[in-house]
Design a protein around this motif. Structure first.
Motif, PDB file in Angstrom:
ATOM      1  N   SER A 137       0.821  -1.209   0.000  1.00  0.00           N
ATOM      2  CA  SER A 137       0.000   0.000   0.000  1.00  0.00           C
ATOM      3  C   SER A 137       0.852   1.255   0.000  1.00  0.00           C
ATOM      4  O   SER A 137       1.967   1.265   0.517  1.00  0.00           O
ATOM      5  N   VAL A 138       0.279   2.306  -0.593  1.00  0.00           N
ATOM      6  CA  VAL A 138       0.854   3.648  -0.548  1.00  0.00           C
ATOM      7  C   VAL A 138      -0.225   4.551   0.048  1.00  0.00           C
ATOM      8  O   VAL A 138      -1.369   4.529  -0.415  1.00  0.00           O
ATOM      9  N   GLY A 146      -3.301  14.852   9.898  1.00  0.00           N
ATOM     10  CA  GLY A 146      -2.538  13.624   9.962  1.00  0.00           C
ATOM     11  C   GLY A 146      -3.332  12.392   9.587  1.00  0.00           C
ATOM     12  O   GLY A 146      -2.812  11.280   9.635  1.00  0.00           O
ATOM     13  N   ARG A 147      -4.598  12.557   9.184  1.00  0.00           N
ATOM     14  CA  ARG A 147      -5.424  11.418   8.798  1.00  0.00           C
ATOM     15  C   ARG A 147      -5.141  11.020   7.346  1.00  0.00           C
ATOM     16  O   ARG A 147      -4.751  11.846   6.527  1.00  0.00           O
ATOM     17  N   ALA A 148      -5.361   9.741   7.060  1.00  0.00           N
ATOM     18  CA  ALA A 148      -5.176   9.252   5.695  1.00  0.00           C
ATOM     19  C   ALA A 148      -6.201   9.906   4.774  1.00  0.00           C
ATOM     20  O   ALA A 148      -7.379  10.006   5.106  1.00  0.00           O
ATOM     21  N   ARG A 149      -5.772  10.357   3.588  1.00  0.00           N
ATOM     22  CA  ARG A 149      -6.676  10.976   2.619  1.00  0.00           C
ATOM     23  C   ARG A 149      -6.715  10.208   1.306  1.00  0.00           C
ATOM     24  O   ARG A 149      -7.723  10.213   0.603  1.00  0.00           O
ATOM     25  N   VAL A 150      -5.603   9.571   0.934  1.00  0.00           N
ATOM     26  CA  VAL A 150      -5.544   8.785  -0.301  1.00  0.00           C
ATOM     27  C   VAL A 150      -4.814   7.477  -0.009  1.00  0.00           C
ATOM     28  O   VAL A 150      -3.774   7.479   0.644  1.00  0.00           O
ATOM     29  N   GLY A 151      -5.399   6.378  -0.490  1.00  0.00           N
ATOM     30  CA  GLY A 151      -4.752   5.088  -0.326  1.00  0.00           C
ATOM     31  C   GLY A 151      -4.763   4.302  -1.622  1.00  0.00           C
ATOM     32  O   GLY A 151      -5.794   4.229  -2.300  1.00  0.00           O
ATOM     33  N   LEU A 152      -3.627   3.774  -1.986  1.00  0.00           N
ATOM     34  CA  LEU A 152      -3.505   2.930  -3.170  1.00  0.00           C
ATOM     35  C   LEU A 152      -2.897   1.619  -2.714  1.00  0.00           C
ATOM     36  O   LEU A 152      -1.815   1.602  -2.137  1.00  0.00           O
TER      37      LEU A 152
END
Length: 209
Positions: A137-138, A146-152
């Motif tokens: 994952s990226v 600091g929260r995740a906004r995009v995940g690949l």
């Protein structure tokens, strides 16, 4: 859709302290090694490295089960650190001229390993990880929260997906491809409930006249 968001969110969530790695055997100058050749063994809980003026430039110690080797610049600020935790996980971290962590890499006891990049305020901005089951994952993070906004990510079974999170960290949009090759698109509201989707449909037979 809920199950799919669950596995992807888990694969993108980067827990602290998961980074690790190994250093080469050339950490100490040959001069120091040669000058201490007469001593077969030295034991201590802490070693302090100083420069020619007596200024502290590094510390090698064990505290609370954590073995760490930290290096400092001429002003005494930490610039690099290598640690191995009590659980066996290890990490290497690098700091900027203000003593703020900017890059970390390593491996956790769980088998997940990766690289994290931090902003100038010490907040994690991006991460690349690979789990023990080969899922990768990226993740890109919000510079303010600091929260995740995009995940690949790609699961261990080879299913790729792209997920977009809102400012509260909720999964709001996802595009994925199943293991059988069928793509899908899903949208969710702020509570995580699916509101729209475009699954791949099987072609319907043409009615006979």
């Amino acid at each position: 859709m809920k199950d799919r968001r669950h596995w992807l969110y888990a694969s993108l969530a980067l827990a602290g302290g998961i980074f690790g790695g190994a250093l080469s055997g050339h950490m100490f100058p040959r001069e120091a090694e040669a000058s201490a050749h007469a001593a077969r063994e030295l034991k201590a809980q802490k070693f302090v490295l100083v420069d020619s003026d007596g200024n502290e430039r590094g510390v090698f110690d064990v505290s609370n089960g954590v073995a760490a080797f930290a290096l400092e610049d001429q002003t005494g600020r930490p610039r690099g650190e290598f640690r191995v935790g009590a659980d066996g996980g290890g990490d290497i971290a690098f700091y900027d001229q203000n003593g703020v962590k900017r890059v970390a890499l390593g491996e956790a006891k769980s088998g997940r390993n990766g690289v994290a990049i931090y902003g100038n305020k010490g907040r994690q901005m991006a991460a690349f990880t690979v789990a023990d089951d080969n899922a990768s994952s990226v993740t890109l993070y919000d510079p303010d929260t600091g929260r995740a906004r995009v995940g690949l990510g790609v699961t261990s079974t080879g299913e790729p997906a792209l997920v977009l999170f809102d400012e509260n960290g909720h999964d709001r949009a996802e595009m994925h491809v199943h293991a059988d090759g069928k793509p899908g698109l899903a949208l969710a509201d702020e509570s995580g409930k699916s509101v729209a989707g475009l699954p791949m449909q099987e072609p319907q037979p043409i009615p006979q006249q």
